[in-house]
Design a protein around this motif. Structure first.
Motif, PDB file in Angstrom:
ATOM      1  N   LEU A 183     -79.115 -51.749 -47.921  1.00  0.00           N
ATOM      2  CA  LEU A 183     -77.834 -51.577 -47.230  1.00  0.00           C
ATOM      3  C   LEU A 183     -76.770 -52.515 -47.776  1.00  0.00           C
ATOM      4  O   LEU A 183     -75.608 -52.111 -47.929  1.00  0.00           O
ATOM      5  CB  LEU A 183     -78.018 -51.800 -45.726  1.00  0.00           C
ATOM      6  N   GLU A 184     -77.116 -53.747 -48.077  1.00  0.00           N
ATOM      7  CA  GLU A 184     -76.129 -54.703 -48.577  1.00  0.00           C
ATOM      8  C   GLU A 184     -75.503 -54.230 -49.887  1.00  0.00           C
ATOM      9  O   GLU A 184     -74.296 -54.400 -50.122  1.00  0.00           O
ATOM     10  CB  GLU A 184     -76.768 -56.081 -48.766  1.00  0.00           C
TER      11      GLU A 184
ATOM     12  N   GLN B  97     -73.094 -51.440 -49.055  1.00  0.00           N
ATOM     13  CA  GLN B  97     -71.881 -51.995 -48.458  1.00  0.00           C
ATOM     14  C   GLN B  97     -70.980 -52.639 -49.506  1.00  0.00           C
ATOM     15  O   GLN B  97     -69.755 -52.464 -49.478  1.00  0.00           O
ATOM     16  CB  GLN B  97     -72.259 -53.016 -47.388  1.00  0.00           C
ATOM     17  N   ASN B  98     -71.569 -53.371 -50.441  1.00  0.00           N
ATOM     18  CA  ASN B  98     -70.770 -54.029 -51.485  1.00  0.00           C
ATOM     19  C   ASN B  98     -70.119 -53.005 -52.412  1.00  0.00           C
ATOM     20  O   ASN B  98     -68.980 -53.200 -52.872  1.00  0.00           O
ATOM     21  CB  ASN B  98     -71.639 -54.995 -52.279  1.00  0.00           C
ATOM     22  N   GLN B  99     -70.834 -51.907 -52.695  1.00  0.00           N
ATOM     23  CA  GLN B  99     -70.232 -50.841 -53.498  1.00  0.00           C
ATOM     24  C   GLN B  99     -69.026 -50.236 -52.781  1.00  0.00           C
ATOM     25  O   GLN B  99     -67.976 -49.995 -53.393  1.00  0.00           O
ATOM     26  CB  GLN B  99     -71.272 -49.745 -53.768  1.00  0.00           C
ATOM     27  N   ILE B 100     -69.184 -49.987 -51.501  1.00  0.00           N
ATOM     28  CA  ILE B 100     -68.086 -49.410 -50.714  1.00  0.00           C
ATOM     29  C   ILE B 100     -66.889 -50.355 -50.683  1.00  0.00           C
ATOM     30  O   ILE B 100     -65.738 -49.938 -50.890  1.00  0.00           O
ATOM     31  CB  ILE B 100     -68.568 -49.097 -49.285  1.00  0.00           C
TER      32      ILE B 100
ATOM     33  N   VAL C 265     -70.978 -43.846 -54.370  1.00  0.00           N
ATOM     34  CA  VAL C 265     -71.837 -44.948 -53.938  1.00  0.00           C
ATOM     35  C   VAL C 265     -73.235 -44.368 -53.737  1.00  0.00           C
ATOM     36  O   VAL C 265     -73.413 -43.381 -53.012  1.00  0.00           O
ATOM     37  CB  VAL C 265     -71.326 -45.577 -52.632  1.00  0.00           C
ATOM     38  N   CYS C 266     -74.216 -44.980 -54.375  1.00  0.00           N
ATOM     39  CA  CYS C 266     -75.579 -44.459 -54.354  1.00  0.00           C
ATOM     40  C   CYS C 266     -76.364 -45.016 -53.161  1.00  0.00           C
ATOM     41  O   CYS C 266     -76.448 -46.226 -52.972  1.00  0.00           O
ATOM     42  CB  CYS C 266     -76.291 -44.815 -55.657  1.00  0.00           C
ATOM     43  N   THR C 267     -76.940 -44.106 -52.362  1.00  0.00           N
ATOM     44  CA  THR C 267     -77.762 -44.506 -51.221  1.00  0.00           C
ATOM     45  C   THR C 267     -79.254 -44.438 -51.531  1.00  0.00           C
ATOM     46  O   THR C 267     -80.061 -45.031 -50.812  1.00  0.00           O
ATOM     47  CB  THR C 267     -77.491 -43.600 -50.012  1.00  0.00           C
ATOM     48  N   ALA C 268     -79.613 -43.686 -52.576  1.00  0.00           N
ATOM     49  CA  ALA C 268     -81.036 -43.513 -52.900  1.00  0.00           C
ATOM     50  C   ALA C 268     -81.183 -43.035 -54.332  1.00  0.00           C
ATOM     51  O   ALA C 268     -80.376 -42.238 -54.824  1.00  0.00           O
ATOM     52  CB  ALA C 268     -81.674 -42.498 -51.963  1.00  0.00           C
ATOM     53  N   ASN C 269     -82.229 -43.518 -55.007  1.00  0.00           N
ATOM     54  CA  ASN C 269     -82.628 -42.962 -56.295  1.00  0.00           C
ATOM     55  C   ASN C 269     -83.806 -42.032 -56.049  1.00  0.00           C
ATOM     56  O   ASN C 269     -84.819 -42.440 -55.483  1.00  0.00           O
ATOM     57  CB  ASN C 269     -83.041 -44.072 -57.263  1.00  0.00           C
ATOM     58  N   THR C 270     -83.655 -40.789 -56.440  1.00  0.00           N
ATOM     59  CA  THR C 270     -84.728 -39.821 -56.225  1.00  0.00           C
ATOM     60  C   THR C 270     -85.385 -39.447 -57.546  1.00  0.00           C
ATOM     61  O   THR C 270     -84.758 -39.515 -58.614  1.00  0.00           O
ATOM     62  CB  THR C 270     -84.211 -38.541 -55.547  1.00  0.00           C
ATOM     63  N   ILE C 271     -86.629 -39.059 -57.449  1.00  0.00           N
ATOM     64  CA  ILE C 271     -87.361 -38.530 -58.598  1.00  0.00           C
ATOM     65  C   ILE C 271     -87.598 -37.060 -58.297  1.00  0.00           C
ATOM     66  O   ILE C 271     -88.462 -36.700 -57.496  1.00  0.00           O
ATOM     67  CB  ILE C 271     -88.682 -39.292 -58.810  1.00  0.00           C
TER      68      ILE C 271
ATOM     69  N   ASP D 163     -73.913 -48.081 -39.631  1.00  0.00           N
ATOM     70  CA  ASP D 163     -73.374 -49.276 -40.290  1.00  0.00           C
ATOM     71  C   ASP D 163     -72.373 -48.886 -41.381  1.00  0.00           C
ATOM     72  O   ASP D 163     -71.304 -49.501 -41.519  1.00  0.00           O
ATOM     73  CB  ASP D 163     -74.508 -50.100 -40.905  1.00  0.00           C
ATOM     74  N   ILE D 164     -72.718 -47.866 -42.171  1.00  0.00           N
ATOM     75  CA  ILE D 164     -71.837 -47.409 -43.240  1.00  0.00           C
ATOM     76  C   ILE D 164     -70.522 -46.871 -42.672  1.00  0.00           C
ATOM     77  O   ILE D 164     -69.428 -47.200 -43.161  1.00  0.00           O
ATOM     78  CB  ILE D 164     -72.544 -46.330 -44.082  1.00  0.00           C
TER      79      ILE D 164
END
Length: 249
Positions: A58-59, A62-65, A38-44, A90-91
Motif C-alpha cells: 500500500l505504501e 500511495q507514493n505513486q499516487i 499506478v500499479c496495484t498488482a503484478n500478475t502472471i 485508503d486509496i
C-alpha cells in the motif's frame, strides 16, 4: 494542438496487455486522453491462463499516487483490481485528499476472465463507505450479486444508488444479453441496448469499457452520453478480431 486531459488508472499489470493498466492506457490513448498509471498488482497471466497475483504494498501505491498528483492536473481516476476493501478505501481517501473534485470510476473486478478470484473476502460495511467516494460503479451481473449477497439484484441496485451512480453491464445477463443499464443517484434509469454485430469475447473487455467511459468524462461529456459512447467504443473493440485480444482501431 489541444491539450489532452490526464487520466489516472490505478489497476493491476497484465503482461498480455489485454486487461489492467495496459488496456486502460491504450484505451485512453485511442480516445485522445493522456494516460497515467499506478500499479496495484503484478500478475502472471495470459489471455487464457492465470497463475499468480502479487499485490503491491500500500505504501508504494500511495507514493505513486502522490507524486503523480503533485505533477499533473488529474481530473478522472479509474480503479481496477485492489487487494481488499480496506486498501481500496485508503486509496480513495488519499485521492480525494489530493483533489476533492476528482471524478472516480470504479470497476469492481472480483474475478478475472480466467476465473482467478481477486477478492475472497468482501467487507460490505467498508464497501458502503467506498461508494460515497466514487462517481460511477461498473459491475457485471455476476459481480453485482457478490457485492451484497444477502440482497436481491434490485435491492442491491437501490442500495448502491443512494450513494453513487451505477452502470450494470449486461454481458453476463442471459435474459437481456448485452443490454446495459445506467442507474443514477438521482433515481433515473437509462437502458443502453447492444448494437454492433458480430462481437467476440475479449480478455479485459470490462477494463476497456470503464476506461472508455472515464475518457469521455475527462473530455467533458456528461455521464449518460459517456456510458453510451463507452459501450459503442467497446463493441467495436469486441468486434475487432476473433481472438481474445482485441485491437484498437
Amino acid at each position: 494542438m489541444k491539450n489532452r486531459p490526464y487520466i489516472l488508472s490505478i489497476a493491476g499489470f497484465d503482461p498480455s496487455g489485454g486487461a489492467g493498466l495496459l488496456a486502460d492506457c491504450k484505451t485512453f490513448e485511442a480516445l485522445k486522453c493522456q494516460g497515467l498509471s499506478v500499479c496495484t498488482a503484478n500478475t502472471i497471466q495470459t489471455d487464457t491462463d492465470f497463475s499468480a497475483c502479487h499485490w503491491i504494498d500500500l505504501e508504494i501505491i500511495q507514493n505513486q499516487i502522490k507524486i503523480l498528483f503533485s505533477r499533473f492536473n488529474i481530473s478522472i481516476v479509474k480503479i481496477g483490481i485492489v487487494e481488499n476493501s480496506e486498501t481500496l478505501l485508503d486509496i480513495l481517501q488519499l485521492v480525494k485528499s489530493l483533489n476533492n473534485k476528482v471524478s472516480i470510476v470504479l470497476d469492481p473486478v472480483l474475478k478475472s476472465s480466467t476465473d482467478f478470484d481477486f477478492q475472497t473476502e468482501f467487507n460490505q460495511n467498508i464497501f458502503d463507505q467506498i461508494l460515497t467516494h466514487i462517481d460511477l460503479l461498473t459491475p457485471n451481473y455476476e459481480e453485482i450479486q457478490h457485492l451484497y449477497p444477502n440482497k436481491s439484484i434490485d435491492e442491491t441496485i437501490q442500495s448502491i444508488c443512494t450513494k453513487t451512480n451505477l452502470l450494470l453491464k449486461g454481458g453476463h445477463n442471459e435474459k437481456q444479453k448485452g443490454k446495459d443499464f445506467l442507474y443514477t443517484i438521482k433515481g433515473k434509469t437509462y437502458p443502453i441496448n447492444p448494437k454492433l454485430k458480430p462481437i467476440y469475447p475479449k480478455h479485459g473487455s470490462g477494463c476497456v469499457l470503464s476506461s472508455a467511459i472515464a475518457s469521455y468524462l475527462a473530455l467533458g461529456i456528461p455521464l449518460g452520453k459517456s456510458c453510451f459512447r463507452g459501450k459503442r467504443f467497446t463493441e467495436k473493440y469486441l468486434g475487432s478480431s476473433k481472438s481474445l485480444l482485441g485491437r484498437f482501431k
